[in-house]
Design an enzyme around this catalytic site. Structure first.
Site, PDB file in Angstrom:
ATOM      1  N   ASN A  33       4.913   6.102   3.562  1.00 17.18           N
ATOM      2  CA  ASN A  33       4.240   6.794   2.465  1.00 17.18           C
ATOM      3  C   ASN A  33       4.086   8.304   2.652  1.00 17.18           C
ATOM      4  OD1 ASN A  33       3.843   4.331   1.017  1.00 17.18           O
ATOM      5  ND2 ASN A  33       2.267   3.812   2.517  1.00 17.18           N
ATOM      6  N   THR A  34       4.693   8.844   3.699  1.00 14.64           N
ATOM      7  CA  THR A  34       4.716  10.306   3.873  1.00 14.64           C
ATOM      8  C   THR A  34       6.179  10.721   3.822  1.00 14.64           C
ATOM      9  OG1 THR A  34       2.698  10.350   5.184  1.00 14.64           O
ATOM     10  CG2 THR A  34       4.192  12.208   5.480  1.00 14.64           C
TER      11      THR A  34
ATOM     12  N   ASN B 236       5.546  -1.292  11.451  1.00 12.95           N
ATOM     13  CA  ASN B 236       4.750  -0.761  10.349  1.00 12.95           C
ATOM     14  C   ASN B 236       5.082  -1.558   9.070  1.00 12.95           C
ATOM     15  OD1 ASN B 236       3.148   1.088   8.785  1.00 12.95           O
ATOM     16  ND2 ASN B 236       3.577   2.637  10.340  1.00 12.95           N
TER      17      ASN B 236
ATOM     18  N   ASN C 262       0.830  -1.205   0.000  1.00 15.09           N
ATOM     19  CA  ASN C 262       0.000   0.000   0.000  1.00 15.09           C
ATOM     20  C   ASN C 262       0.862   1.252   0.000  1.00 15.09           C
ATOM     21  OD1 ASN C 262      -0.551   1.957   2.454  1.00 15.09           O
ATOM     22  ND2 ASN C 262       0.042  -0.004   3.375  1.00 15.09           N
TER      23      ASN C 262
ATOM     24  N   PHE D 279      -1.644   8.180   4.172  1.00 17.05           N
ATOM     25  CA  PHE D 279      -2.435   8.832   5.239  1.00 17.05           C
ATOM     26  C   PHE D 279      -3.680   9.530   4.675  1.00 17.05           C
ATOM     27  CE2 PHE D 279       1.387   9.659   8.357  1.00 17.05           C
ATOM     28  CZ  PHE D 279       1.376   8.323   8.717  1.00 17.05           C
TER      29      PHE D 279
ATOM     30  N   LYS E  40       5.275   3.991  17.167  1.00 13.66           N
ATOM     31  CA  LYS E  40       5.223   2.848  16.235  1.00 13.66           C
ATOM     32  C   LYS E  40       6.421   2.930  15.301  1.00 13.66           C
ATOM     33  CE  LYS E  40       2.213   0.383  13.016  1.00 13.66           C
ATOM     34  NZ  LYS E  40       0.841   0.211  12.526  1.00 13.66           N
TER      35      LYS E  40
ATOM     36  N   SER F 251       5.423   5.339   8.961  1.00  8.54           N
ATOM     37  CA  SER F 251       4.771   5.053   7.685  1.00  8.54           C
ATOM     38  C   SER F 251       5.736   5.393   6.557  1.00  8.54           C
ATOM     39  CB  SER F 251       3.502   5.878   7.524  1.00  8.54           C
ATOM     40  OG  SER F 251       3.082   5.796   6.180  1.00  8.54           O
TER      41      SER F 251
HETATM   42  C1  LIG Z   1      -3.859  -0.857   3.666  1.00 12.00           C
HETATM   43  C2  LIG Z   1      -3.026  -0.582   4.880  1.00 12.00           C
HETATM   44  C3  LIG Z   1      -3.104   0.669   5.474  1.00 12.00           C
HETATM   45  C4  LIG Z   1      -2.332   0.940   6.608  1.00 12.00           C
HETATM   46  N1  LIG Z   1      -2.430   2.173   7.187  1.00 12.00           N
HETATM   47  C5  LIG Z   1      -1.734   2.414   8.327  1.00 12.00           C
HETATM   48  C6  LIG Z   1      -1.863   3.646   8.990  1.00 12.00           C
HETATM   49  O1  LIG Z   1      -2.616   4.524   8.587  1.00 12.00           O
HETATM   50  N2  LIG Z   1      -1.117   3.842  10.115  1.00 12.00           N
HETATM   51  C7  LIG Z   1      -0.281   2.883  10.626  1.00 12.00           C
HETATM   52  O2  LIG Z   1       0.349   3.104  11.661  1.00 12.00           O
HETATM   53  N3  LIG Z   1      -0.164   1.689  10.016  1.00 12.00           N
HETATM   54  C8  LIG Z   1      -0.870   1.437   8.895  1.00 12.00           C
HETATM   55  N4  LIG Z   1      -0.750   0.230   8.279  1.00 12.00           N
HETATM   56  C9  LIG Z   1       0.197  -0.763   8.844  1.00 12.00           C
HETATM   57  C10 LIG Z   1      -0.491  -1.761   9.757  1.00 12.00           C
HETATM   58  O3  LIG Z   1      -1.050  -1.140  10.889  1.00 12.00           O
HETATM   59  C11 LIG Z   1       0.525  -2.829  10.217  1.00 12.00           C
HETATM   60  O4  LIG Z   1       1.506  -2.193  11.008  1.00 12.00           O
HETATM   61  C12 LIG Z   1       1.219  -3.519   9.057  1.00 12.00           C
HETATM   62  O5  LIG Z   1       0.324  -3.726   8.004  1.00 12.00           O
HETATM   63  C13 LIG Z   1       1.797  -4.862   9.472  1.00 12.00           C
HETATM   64  O6  LIG Z   1       0.779  -5.722   9.925  1.00 12.00           O
HETATM   65  P1  LIG Z   1       0.107  -6.856   9.005  1.00 12.00           P
HETATM   66  O7  LIG Z   1       1.203  -7.623   8.358  1.00 12.00           O
HETATM   67  O8  LIG Z   1      -0.736  -7.665   9.950  1.00 12.00           O
HETATM   68  O9  LIG Z   1      -0.731  -6.142   8.009  1.00 12.00           O
HETATM   69  C14 LIG Z   1      -1.491  -0.062   7.148  1.00 12.00           C
HETATM   70  C15 LIG Z   1      -1.433  -1.317   6.540  1.00 12.00           C
HETATM   71  C16 LIG Z   1      -2.197  -1.587   5.414  1.00 12.00           C
HETATM   72  C17 LIG Z   1      -2.120  -2.960   4.793  1.00 12.00           C
END
Ligand SMILES: Cc1cc2nc3c(=O)[nH]c(=O)nc-3n(C[C@H](O)[C@H](O)[C@H](O)COP(=O)(O)O)c2cc1C
Length: 392
Positions: free
Chosen positions: A211-212, A272, A139, A143, A243, A209
Site C-alpha cells: 500500500n505504499t 505480508n 486492507n 501505513f 519482511k 507492504s
Molecule cells: C489491517 C492490517 C494492517 C496491517 N498492517 C501492517 C503493517 O503496518 N506492517 C506490516 O508489516 N504488516 C501489516 N499487515 C500484515 C500482517 O502483519 C500480516 O503479515 C498479514 O496480514 C498476513 O497475516 P494474517 O493472514 O495472519 O493476517 C497488516 C495486516 C492487516 C490485516
C-alpha cells in the site's frame, strides 16, 4: 451460580463470542477499522494505567485465562528469550500503544508498527474490509501511523521494561514514509530506527507492504543490500529482519534468502499481505460494490495460508537450517501453526485469524503444539522446526 461458571461468564472467550463474533460474522455493520480503533483505545488506557487496582486485576485475570506455559515451547532466538513461539503480527498495534500488555494475551512476542519517520494519515477511508465467510481481510491502510517520534513518547509513557527484561519480546517494524522518495528511503528508515532502537528487541525492515507506492521495489537484491548496510552502520542496531511479500516468484524468494545470508540478517518474516486475489477475484465488497479484482489493497487471512506455507518451506531450503524464519499468513488453527513450524518457521505470527477467532486462539494453538511435541517425542519446539513431522 458457582465460582467456575461465574469465571466462565466473564472469560474473554465468552465475551468475545457473545459480543464481537456476531459483528465479525458479517462483511457489513460496524466498520472494520472503527472496531479496531475502539479496541485499541481501551488497550491503550489499560496499558497506561495497568498498575491501577481495577485494571491490574482485570489484566491478571486475562493473563491467567490466556497464558499457556511450558518449557518445551520456550526458545532462545535473536538474542532473546521467547516464552512461546506465537507473536502478534505487525499492523495491529501500529503506534505501540499497548506495548506493555501484549504478554497478558498469551503472546510470546509482539511486533509494533509499521512506524514511519513522518506521521501520516494513510489512504482515504473506507480502507479495511472484512471478508467474513472466507475469514479474510482486504486492507489498503497505507501505513497510517503517528510517526517515530510519537511512538518513542508513547513507549516512554508506558514505562516498558528494558530490552531483555520483558515478559514478551518486542519487535518494531519500520517502513518508508510515503513522502520520502525511494532514493532517500535508506535515510528515512535509518532515522526511525536510530530513534527507536533502544526499545526494540528486534527490528524489521518492511519492504513488502503493497500500500505504499514503490515500496516493494526495495525487495530488489541490490537495493535491499544497500538498505541493510545503511541500517547496520547505526550504533546499537538491534537484530535486523526483513519482511517479504507473498507475491514474489520462487526465484526471487531464493535470491532474498541469499541476500539475508550474505548480509548477516538475523532472520526473514514471511509474508505480508498479497496483491493476488487467491481465488477471490470475483468476490464483491458490499461497501464499495466492486469485485476484489478491481479493488486496491492487500489480502490477508485464510486464503493466504497456502502460499505463505510454500514460501516458508522454500526459504528453509534456500536459507539453510540456522536462519530464523517467522511464519505469518493465514494461521488460524493449531494444525496450520504446526505445519508452518514443521515447514521451517522458528516463530509464527497471527493477525486476521486472531481477529476472527478471538484471544483464545493463542492458548488453543499453544496447547495443540504442546500435544504434537509430546506425540512426536520432541523435547523442545526447536526440534520440530523444519522437521516436516506430520500433524497427528
Ligand atoms: C489491517 C492490517 C494492517 C496491517 N498492517 C501492517 C503493517 O503496518 N506492517 C506490516 O508489516 N504488516 C501489516 N499487515 C500484515 C500482517 O502483519 C500480516 O503479515 C498479514 O496480514 C498476513 O497475516 P494474517 O493472514 O495472519 O493476517 C497488516 C495486516 C492487516 C490485516
Amino acid at each position: 451460580m458457582n465460582n467456575r461458571s461465574r469465571a466462565k461468564l466473564i472469560s474473554s472467550e465468552f465475551l468475545y463470542k457473545q459480543f464481537i463474533s456476531p459483528i465479525l460474522a458479517r462483511d457489513e455493520g460496524i466498520d472494520a477499522e472503527q472496531l479496531t480503533q475502539i479496541t485499541l483505545k481501551s488497550l491503550s488506557q489499560a496499558s497506561l494505567y495497568r498498575s491501577f487496582p481495577g485494571i491490574s486485576h482485570a489484566l491478571a485475570h486475562l493473563a491467567n485465562e490466556l497464558k499457556h506455559e511450558n518449557k518445551k515451547l520456550e526458545q532462545r532466538l535473536l538474542g532473546c528469550h521467547f516464552k512461546n513461539p506465537i507473536g502478534l503480527a505487525a499492523g495491529f498495534d501500529k503506534n505501540g500503544i499497548a506495548a506493555s500488555i501484549w504478554d497478558k494475551f498469551g503472546f510470546g512476542f509482539a511486533e509494533l508498527g509499521t512506524v514511519t519517520w513522518h506521521p501520516q494519515s494513510g489512504n482515504p477511508k473506507p480502507r479495511l474490509f472484512r471478508l467474513a465467510e472466507e475469514k479474510a481481510a482486504l486492507n489498503r491502510l497505507g501505513f497510517n501511523n503517528d510517526g517515530a517520534m510519537t511512538m518513542k513518547k508513547t513507549l516512554e509513557r508506558q514505562k516498558i521494561l528494558p530490552c531483555g527484561n520483558r515478559p514478551c519480546v518486542i519487535g518494531i517494524n519500520f517502513g518508508k514514509s510515503k513522502k520520502t522518495s525511494l532514493s532517500q528511503a535508506a535515510d528515512d528508515y535509518a532515522s526511525s530506527l536510530e530513534l527507536l532502537s533502544s526499545f526494540a528487541d528486534y527490528a524489521v525492515i518492511n519492504v513488502s507492504s503493497p500500500n505504499t507506492p514503490g515500496l516493494r521495489q526495495l525487495q530488489d537484491a541490490q537495493q535491499l543490500r544497500r538498505l541493510i548496510k545503511r541500517l547496520r552502520r547505526l550504533p546499537a542496531c538491534p537484530p535486523l529482519l526483513v519482511k517479504i511479500a507473498p507475491d514474489l516468484s520462487n526465484d526471487q524468494v531464493d535470491g532474498l534468502a541469499q541476500v539475508a545470508f550474505q548480509e548477516g540478517l538475523a532472520g526473514i518474516i514471511a509474508v505480508n499481505t498479497s496483491l493476488n486475489r487467491l481465488g477471490l477475484e470475483d468476490r464483491v465488497i458490499p461497501q464499495t460494490g466492486r469485485i476484489l479484482r478491481d479493488e486496491e489493497g492487500g489480502l490477508s487471512g485464510r486464503p493466504l495460508c497456502g502460499r505463505a506455507l510454500e514460501i516458508i518451506r522454500r526459504l528453509r531450503k534456500s536459507a539453510g537450517q540456522s536462519l530464523p524464519l517467522i511464519g505469518v499468513g493465514g494461521i488460524d488453527s493449531p494444525q496450520n501453526a504446526w505445519e508452518r513450524i514443521t515447514a521451517g518457521a522458528s516463530l509464527i505470527q497471527v493477525y486476521t485469524g486472531w481477529i476472527f477467532q478471538g484471544p483464545s486462539l493463542v492458548p488453543n494453538i499453544l496447547e495443540g503444539l504442546e500435544y504434537q511435541l509430546n506425540r512426536h517425542g520432541f523435547h523442545n519446539i526447536s526440534e520440530a522446526i523444519g522437521s516436516e513431522a506430520p500433524w497427528i
